[in-house]
Design a protein around this motif. Structure first.
Motif, PDB file in Angstrom:
ATOM      1  N   LEU A 370       0.745  -1.342  -0.202  1.00 11.92           N
ATOM      2  CA  LEU A 370       0.098  -0.045  -0.169  1.00 11.92           C
ATOM      3  C   LEU A 370       1.059   1.055   0.659  1.00 11.92           C
ATOM      4  CD1 LEU A 370      -2.593  -1.036   2.544  1.00 11.92           C
ATOM      5  CD2 LEU A 370      -3.417  -1.514   0.592  1.00 11.92           C
ATOM      6  N   THR A 371       0.690   2.353  -0.764  1.00  8.02           N
ATOM      7  CA  THR A 371       1.534   3.735  -1.139  1.00  8.02           C
ATOM      8  C   THR A 371       0.369   4.436  -1.231  1.00  8.02           C
ATOM      9  OG1 THR A 371       1.507   2.952  -3.716  1.00  8.02           O
ATOM     10  CG2 THR A 371       3.650   1.950  -2.020  1.00  8.02           C
ATOM     11  N   GLY A 372      -0.633   4.300  -0.711  1.00  9.16           N
ATOM     12  CA  GLY A 372      -1.860   5.550  -0.876  1.00  9.16           C
ATOM     13  C   GLY A 372      -3.163   5.152  -0.488  1.00  9.16           C
ATOM     14  N   VAL A 373      -3.968   6.032   0.131  1.00 11.04           N
ATOM     15  CA  VAL A 373      -5.187   5.926   0.107  1.00 11.04           C
ATOM     16  C   VAL A 373      -5.654   7.259  -0.028  1.00 11.04           C
ATOM     17  CG1 VAL A 373      -4.715   6.521   2.248  1.00 11.04           C
ATOM     18  CG2 VAL A 373      -6.880   5.056   2.221  1.00 11.04           C
ATOM     19  N   ASP A 374      -7.005   7.180  -0.435  1.00 13.38           N
ATOM     20  CA  ASP A 374      -7.953   8.538  -0.349  1.00 13.38           C
ATOM     21  C   ASP A 374      -9.174   8.704   0.333  1.00 13.38           C
ATOM     22  OD1 ASP A 374      -8.857  10.423  -2.220  1.00 13.38           O
ATOM     23  OD2 ASP A 374     -10.027   9.219  -3.187  1.00 13.38           O
ATOM     24  N   THR A 381     -12.072   4.981   0.858  1.00 13.20           N
ATOM     25  CA  THR A 381     -12.895   4.751  -0.447  1.00 13.20           C
ATOM     26  C   THR A 381     -12.031   4.051  -1.647  1.00 13.20           C
ATOM     27  OG1 THR A 381     -12.140   6.684  -1.564  1.00 13.20           O
ATOM     28  CG2 THR A 381     -13.781   7.346  -0.611  1.00 13.20           C
ATOM     29  N   LYS A 382     -10.510   4.492  -1.569  1.00 10.93           N
ATOM     30  CA  LYS A 382      -9.984   3.826  -1.814  1.00 10.93           C
ATOM     31  C   LYS A 382      -8.302   4.048  -2.172  1.00 10.93           C
ATOM     32  CE  LYS A 382      -9.285   7.120  -5.678  1.00 10.93           C
ATOM     33  NZ  LYS A 382     -10.389   7.875  -7.266  1.00 10.93           N
ATOM     34  N   TRP A 383      -7.521   2.195  -2.721  1.00  9.90           N
ATOM     35  CA  TRP A 383      -6.305   2.479  -1.932  1.00  9.90           C
ATOM     36  C   TRP A 383      -5.436   2.279  -2.992  1.00  9.90           C
ATOM     37  CZ3 TRP A 383      -5.294   2.119   3.300  1.00  9.90           C
ATOM     38  CH2 TRP A 383      -6.217   1.803   4.271  1.00  9.90           C
ATOM     39  N   LYS A 384      -3.768   3.021  -2.640  1.00  6.26           N
ATOM     40  CA  LYS A 384      -2.912   2.628  -4.198  1.00  6.26           C
ATOM     41  C   LYS A 384      -2.267   1.461  -4.093  1.00  6.26           C
ATOM     42  CE  LYS A 384       0.810   5.110  -6.968  1.00  6.26           C
ATOM     43  NZ  LYS A 384       1.140   6.142  -6.741  1.00  6.26           N
ATOM     44  N   VAL A 385      -1.938   0.075  -4.530  1.00  2.13           N
ATOM     45  CA  VAL A 385      -1.486  -0.727  -4.626  1.00  2.13           C
ATOM     46  C   VAL A 385       0.358  -0.721  -5.507  1.00  2.13           C
ATOM     47  CG1 VAL A 385      -1.932  -3.178  -4.502  1.00  2.13           C
ATOM     48  CG2 VAL A 385      -3.189  -1.740  -3.796  1.00  2.13           C
ATOM     49  N   GLU A 386       1.155  -1.336  -4.680  1.00  3.25           N
ATOM     50  CA  GLU A 386       2.560  -1.139  -5.095  1.00  3.25           C
ATOM     51  C   GLU A 386       2.029  -2.473  -6.028  1.00  3.25           C
ATOM     52  OE1 GLU A 386       6.733  -0.018  -5.362  1.00  3.25           O
ATOM     53  OE2 GLU A 386       5.939  -0.586  -4.146  1.00  3.25           O
ATOM     54  N   ASN A 387       2.385  -3.118  -7.048  1.00  2.00           N
ATOM     55  CA  ASN A 387       2.669  -4.854  -7.661  1.00  2.00           C
ATOM     56  C   ASN A 387       4.129  -4.411  -8.227  1.00  2.00           C
ATOM     57  OD1 ASN A 387       1.552  -7.118  -7.997  1.00  2.00           O
ATOM     58  ND2 ASN A 387      -0.412  -6.566  -8.836  1.00  2.00           N
ATOM     59  N   TRP A 389       4.442  -7.057 -10.370  1.00  2.00           N
ATOM     60  CA  TRP A 389       4.294  -6.973 -12.362  1.00  2.00           C
ATOM     61  C   TRP A 389       4.546  -6.757 -13.127  1.00  2.00           C
ATOM     62  CZ3 TRP A 389      -1.641  -9.415 -10.946  1.00  2.00           C
ATOM     63  CH2 TRP A 389      -1.683 -10.578  -9.801  1.00  2.00           C
ATOM     64  N   GLY A 390       5.678  -5.412 -12.577  1.00  2.00           N
ATOM     65  CA  GLY A 390       5.972  -4.857 -14.052  1.00  2.00           C
ATOM     66  C   GLY A 390       5.102  -3.783 -14.378  1.00  2.00           C
ATOM     67  N   PRO A 391       5.890  -3.136 -15.168  1.00  2.00           N
ATOM     68  CA  PRO A 391       5.315  -1.456 -15.737  1.00  2.00           C
ATOM     69  C   PRO A 391       3.619  -1.679 -16.591  1.00  2.00           C
ATOM     70  CG  PRO A 391       7.297  -1.820 -16.440  1.00  2.00           C
ATOM     71  CD  PRO A 391       7.328  -2.889 -15.508  1.00  2.00           C
ATOM     72  N   LYS A 392       4.619  -2.601 -17.178  1.00  2.00           N
ATOM     73  CA  LYS A 392       3.162  -3.184 -18.538  1.00  2.00           C
ATOM     74  C   LYS A 392       1.851  -3.500 -17.671  1.00  2.00           C
ATOM     75  CE  LYS A 392       6.855  -4.564 -21.195  1.00  2.00           C
ATOM     76  NZ  LYS A 392       6.931  -5.097 -22.706  1.00  2.00           N
ATOM     77  N   VAL A 393       1.217  -3.241 -16.475  1.00  2.00           N
ATOM     78  CA  VAL A 393      -0.107  -3.400 -16.326  1.00  2.00           C
ATOM     79  C   VAL A 393      -0.391  -2.308 -15.721  1.00  2.00           C
ATOM     80  CG1 VAL A 393       0.054  -6.060 -16.403  1.00  2.00           C
ATOM     81  CG2 VAL A 393       0.907  -5.231 -14.409  1.00  2.00           C
ATOM     82  N   GLY A 394      -1.354  -2.628 -14.613  1.00  2.00           N
ATOM     83  CA  GLY A 394      -2.381  -1.712 -14.533  1.00  2.00           C
ATOM     84  C   GLY A 394      -2.132  -0.041 -14.619  1.00  2.00           C
ATOM     85  N   THR A 395      -1.399   0.847 -14.384  1.00  2.00           N
ATOM     86  CA  THR A 395      -1.071   2.261 -14.522  1.00  2.00           C
ATOM     87  C   THR A 395       0.426   1.914 -13.968  1.00  2.00           C
ATOM     88  OG1 THR A 395      -3.153   3.273 -13.540  1.00  2.00           O
ATOM     89  CG2 THR A 395      -1.763   5.017 -14.002  1.00  2.00           C
ATOM     90  N   LYS A 396       1.266   2.115 -15.161  1.00  2.00           N
ATOM     91  CA  LYS A 396       2.559   1.788 -15.019  1.00  2.00           C
ATOM     92  C   LYS A 396       3.318   0.941 -13.778  1.00  2.00           C
ATOM     93  CE  LYS A 396       4.150   6.631 -16.387  1.00  2.00           C
ATOM     94  NZ  LYS A 396       4.718   7.544 -16.922  1.00  2.00           N
ATOM     95  N   GLY A 397       2.133  -0.515 -13.460  1.00  2.00           N
ATOM     96  CA  GLY A 397       2.791  -0.838 -12.831  1.00  2.00           C
ATOM     97  C   GLY A 397       1.360  -0.660 -11.104  1.00  2.00           C
ATOM     98  N   TYR A 398       1.248   0.044 -10.581  1.00  2.00           N
ATOM     99  CA  TYR A 398       0.313   0.299  -9.378  1.00  2.00           C
ATOM    100  C   TYR A 398      -1.366   0.073 -10.148  1.00  2.00           C
ATOM    101  CZ  TYR A 398       4.300   2.619  -7.785  1.00  2.00           C
ATOM    102  OH  TYR A 398       6.035   3.078  -7.250  1.00  2.00           O
ATOM    103  N   PHE A 399      -1.893   0.154  -8.912  1.00  2.00           N
ATOM    104  CA  PHE A 399      -2.719  -0.986  -8.960  1.00  2.00           C
ATOM    105  C   PHE A 399      -3.833   0.185  -8.428  1.00  2.00           C
ATOM    106  CE2 PHE A 399      -1.030  -4.687 -11.341  1.00  2.00           C
ATOM    107  CZ  PHE A 399      -2.658  -5.458 -11.876  1.00  2.00           C
ATOM    108  N   VAL A 400      -5.552  -0.002  -8.824  1.00  2.00           N
ATOM    109  CA  VAL A 400      -6.194   0.898  -7.439  1.00  2.00           C
ATOM    110  C   VAL A 400      -6.789  -0.134  -6.973  1.00  2.00           C
ATOM    111  CG1 VAL A 400      -8.003   2.347  -7.394  1.00  2.00           C
ATOM    112  CG2 VAL A 400      -6.361   3.005  -9.229  1.00  2.00           C
ATOM    113  N   MET A 401      -7.621  -0.717  -5.705  1.00  2.00           N
ATOM    114  CA  MET A 401      -8.219  -1.593  -4.822  1.00  2.00           C
ATOM    115  C   MET A 401      -9.363  -0.079  -3.518  1.00  2.00           C
ATOM    116  SD  MET A 401      -6.781  -3.993  -1.562  1.00  2.00           S
ATOM    117  CE  MET A 401      -6.170  -2.499  -0.306  1.00  2.00           C
TER     118      MET A 401
END
Length: 445
Positions: A370-374, A381-387, A389-401
């Motif tokens: 977890l690298t962020g939260v809204d 309401t949502k959380w920023k996730v550092e995965n 799996w490399g930069p080609k997925v999500g937003t340059k490798g980051y997911f929204v949970m």
């Protein structure tokens, strides 16, 4: 009492299918595109935009490739985040996952031998023995297992021990190593049941470990013992060299964490796990004589508030979840509305979190950061996730949970004890209840 499916039953089922106006078009959609694509909710992209009120600076994402090292990547990433800020390291700086991977497999082999000897007098079809032999070692792990490795072996930068074919694609070495470990288990069980002395068992075990060390050195490279750390700072490109470091001295100087400060918090609302109590899992670990896997079970409210407090304090958060549930890799979404399987099939799929754990529908299978939260009115309401799996997925490798997804499918966070109240710190210090080896809280991420 039994129920046999009859020809009349089949006729009724087929007639019900034909009577539904949407059966033909849904059959075409699902058979052509698959269940996930046919049930994807396009609106979920807009509902979970990647913007957060608290957003830590973390640099480039990492890539575990074809290996099950997410727990290791996530833990080392939490450490490198602080290093990048403290020493002005470039965005692509990484700690060596391959170095930790080597020692994890080596120590897991010894851990396996330990448990083989302890269970040697049980029948081969005893559930504990069968569980042990099913997977002698694997890539996955838990936070406390990574801490046990670091406390014994330290860490090194990726430049000191880079990736190899086998660290990035671990299936081949896993197959051979597990073959070796099962082979050795036959010998150890026979020796115990033939009355071998402790000295004899230790002697053959040392020979077995020597063999494992050689196999792993061929696969990953022999672990580095001393090295030079060279880097250019991110902002001013100033060159630095620190010579003749050991993995232990590097960890002390550049990471500098007291790993005892970090506590595993779980969210397991099952009837057998009381909130405010600690738990461990029988036969789970990697370093014999090392740190014990230990979890403090808390309510979801406390679980999330601790994660928020740590993010507010500028520290990222290691967490474990059931990542495959309602998540979309392409768009980097983890939200309950990403797919609508229930509407697609006109059925009820709902289970409580406790029911999903008890009945094997869900368990932790992946660790991320977890690298962020809204926060809206101080509520997430949502959380920023550092995965990893490399930069080609999500937003340059980051997911929204989505926060509702966290409620349902997040099971573990690791929190610095300074963010825990005095009462929670006392609860975390309790002697843990020992759970069975196959308990879902013992699943390896």
């Amino acid at each position: 009492m039994s129920f046999e499916i009859t020809a009349n039953d089949l006729q009724d089922f087929a007639q019900d299918y034909d009577n539904r106006r949407d059966s033909a078009i849904l059959e075409n959609a699902v058979t052509t595109n698959g269940v996930r694509a046919a049930s994807f909710n396009w609106h979920s992209i807009a509902d979970d935009s990647p913007v957060f009120s608290i957003d830590l600076s973390t640099g480039d994402v990492t890539d575990q490739k074809q290996s099950g090292r997410c727990w290791m990547f996530a833990a080392l990433n939490t450490m490198r985040h602080e290093m990048q800020q403290k020493f002005n390291l470039p965005d692509n700086f990484e700690l060596s996952q391959s170095y930790a991977f080597f020692w994890d497999k080596f120590e897991k082999s010894n851990w396996f031998y330990e448990n083989v000897i302890k269970t040697a007098k049980l029948d081969i079809d005893d559930r504990k023995v069968a569980w042990l032999m099913e997977t002698p070692q694997q890539d996955g792990g838990q936070w406390d297992m990574l801490c046990a490795l670091i406390e014994k072996y330290g860490v090194v930068p990726k430049t000191a021990m880079p990736e190899s074919y086998n660290s990035s694609r671990s299936n081949e070495i896993n197959a051979v190593l597990n073959n070796q470990l099962r082979h050795d288990a036959v010998i150890l069980r026979n020796m115990v049941n033939d009355g071998a002395s402790e000295d004899d068992l230790n002697g053959i075990r040392k020979q077995m470990l020597n063999n494992v060390f050689r196999m792993l050195s061929y696969a990953f490279g022999k672990p580095v013992t001393t090295f030079d750390f060279e880097y250019r700072t991110k902002k001013d490109k100033e060159f630095h060299r620190d010579s003749n470091l050991t993995p232990q001295s590097f960890f002390k100087k550049y990471v500098g964490w007291n790993l005892d400060d970090y506590i595993s918090i779980i969210q397991a609302p099952t009837a057998d796990k009381e909130y405010g109590k600690t738990y461990t899992i029988d036969m789970l670990g990697n370093v014999v004589g090392g740190r014990q896997v230990k979890h403090l079970n808390l309510s979801m409210k406390d679980f999330k508030q601790l994660a928020i407090n740590q993010l507010k304090g500028g520290e990222s958060v290691w967490f474990g979840s059931d990542v495959v549930k309602y998540s979309n890799t392409k768009h980097g979404l983890m939200a309950l509305n990403t797919y609508d399987y229930a509407k697609l099939f006109d059925t009820d799929l709902d289970m409580t979190k406790a029911e999903a754990l008890d009945y094997g529908e869900s368990m932790m299978d992946h660790a991320m950061v977890l690298t962020g939260v809204d926060l809206v009115d101080d509520q997430p309401t949502k959380w920023k996730v550092e995965n990893s799996w490399g930069p080609k997925v999500g937003t340059k490798g980051y997911f929204v949970m989505n926060d509702a997804w966290m409620d349902k499918y997040c099971y573990q966070v690791v929190i610095n004890k300074k963010y825990l109240s005095d009462d929670l710190q006392k609860a975390a210090a309790q002697k843990p209840v020992v759970l069975k080896p196959w308990d879902p809280m013992g699943t390896l991420a």
